[in-house]
Design an enzyme around this catalytic site. Structure first.
Site, short mmCIF file in Angstrom:
data_model
loop_
_atom_site.label_atom_id
_atom_site.label_comp_id
_atom_site.label_asym_id
_atom_site.label_seq_id
_atom_site.Cartn_x
_atom_site.Cartn_y
_atom_site.Cartn_z
N ASP A 23 0.84 -1.19 0.00
CA ASP A 23 0.00 0.00 0.00
C ASP A 23 0.88 1.24 0.00
OD1 ASP A 23 -2.27 -1.53 0.10
OD2 ASP A 23 -2.90 -0.90 2.09
N LYS A 80 -7.95 0.74 -5.02
CA LYS A 80 -9.15 0.21 -4.37
C LYS A 80 -10.39 0.99 -4.79
CE LYS A 80 -6.70 -1.19 -0.13
NZ LYS A 80 -6.87 -2.66 -0.23
N GLY A 213 -3.24 -7.03 8.48
CA GLY A 213 -2.51 -7.12 9.74
C GLY A 213 -1.09 -7.63 9.65
N SER A 235 -0.53 -1.13 6.23
CA SER A 235 0.05 -0.14 7.15
C SER A 235 1.42 -0.57 7.67
CB SER A 235 -0.91 0.07 8.33
OG SER A 235 -2.22 0.27 7.87
#
Length: 295
Positions: A23, A80, A213, A235
């Site tokens: 990302d 996205k 995650g 992230s």
């Protein structure tokens, strides 16, 4: 070869197998990802951790930002769209992204329907928590599946759970007779031929990446050991203190997931003070859990 066919779409997805999709929110991050060895980047306005923190409605990224990143990297660029938001997907296809993620990380536009992905030439990736969700997305035209996990948490537990559930349910399918497979097709709400194909293959007919995650090299190695075809990192890289080092380490750990010595080496100096802080899943209210969007 004709563009937009199922063979081309799934073939593109298979080309990413064994790699890491990262990302990114700007050109600098995209270049870090490319230099680190990412097979593709996923462009969004905010990484999932910031989306979770900000609240409100999360939408498709500004097309100008996506185009800017496309102009500065040579690897595939994904973006996205909201679940069920056909117009956002059409915009992304029009500007030439390489793959669209119909994503639960963004606020769903349609609580009851996903996009009919067969109407697009660009391939789609979708999230799944179990085999039923995975097969419904494939029946809608998804060329790649990923675990939903719980994005923006830095906690790999839900991705592990979803990968294990999908593997277990596929294993159970392989032991069923034809009549029982018809029952499963009805239960899942998908064509019998798709269920029969999975039972015959012993796996999904498309690649299945891990997402949600993943925050450390060891997390990536774990998901690969559990049978993932590749890794999405949201992230975990740009919420760490050393994005370049973390990105390179996760790429290495994904490639050499079955070599503990390599994973150990690339994990050095990437402890809790470097990796993103993370959230305990049980502390997240059910209405804030992204994985529950889009069954």
């Amino acid at each position: 070869m004709k563009t937009g066919t199922w063979r081309v779409k799934t073939g593109f997805a298979r080309m990413l197998k064994g790699g890491v999709v990262m990302d990114v929110t700007n050109v600098e991050q995209a270049q870090i990802a490319e230099d680190a060895g990412a097979v593709a980047v996923m462009v969004l306005e905010k990484v999932p951790a910031d989306i979770r923190a900000a609240g409100g409605v999360a939408r498709m990224c500004d097309p100008a930002k996506i185009e800017e990143i496309m102009d500065h990297v040579t690897i595939p660029v994904m973006a996205k769209c909201r679940i069920g938001h056909v117009a956002e997907a059409q915009v992304l296809e029009a500007i030439g992204v390489d793959m669209i993620d119909e994503s639960e990380v963004l606020t769903p536009a349609d609580e009851e329907h996903h996009i009919n992905k067969w109407e697009f030439e660009v391939p789609f990736v979708c999230g799944a928590r179990n085999l039923g969700e995975a097969l419904r997305r494939i029946a809608e035209g998804a060329a790649m599946i990923r675990t939903k996990g719980e994005a923006g948490t830095g906690n790999v537990a839900e991705a592990v759970r979803h990968m294990r559930i999908i593997r277990r349910e596929i294993s159970e399918l392989t032991r069923l007779d034809k009549e029982e497979l018809y029952g499963k097709a009805k239960e899942y709400g998908v064509p019998f031929d798709l269920v029969a194909e999975v039972a015959s293959l012993g796996r999904l007919p498309v690649v299945n990446f891990a997402a949600g995650g993943i925050a450390t090299p060891a997390d990536a190695a774990l998901m690969m050991q559990l049978g993932a075809d590749g890794i999405f990192v949201g992230s975990g890289i740009f919420k760490s203190d050393r994005p370049q080092e973390m990105a390179e380490a996760i790429v290495e750990a994904t490639a050499y997931y079955d070599d503990p010595e390599v994973v150990a080496e690339v994990s050095k100096n990437l402890g809790d003070e470097v990796a993103m802080r993370g959230l305990e899943i049980s502390e997240i209210p059910e209405e804030e859990r992204m994985q529950l969007r889009g069954e």
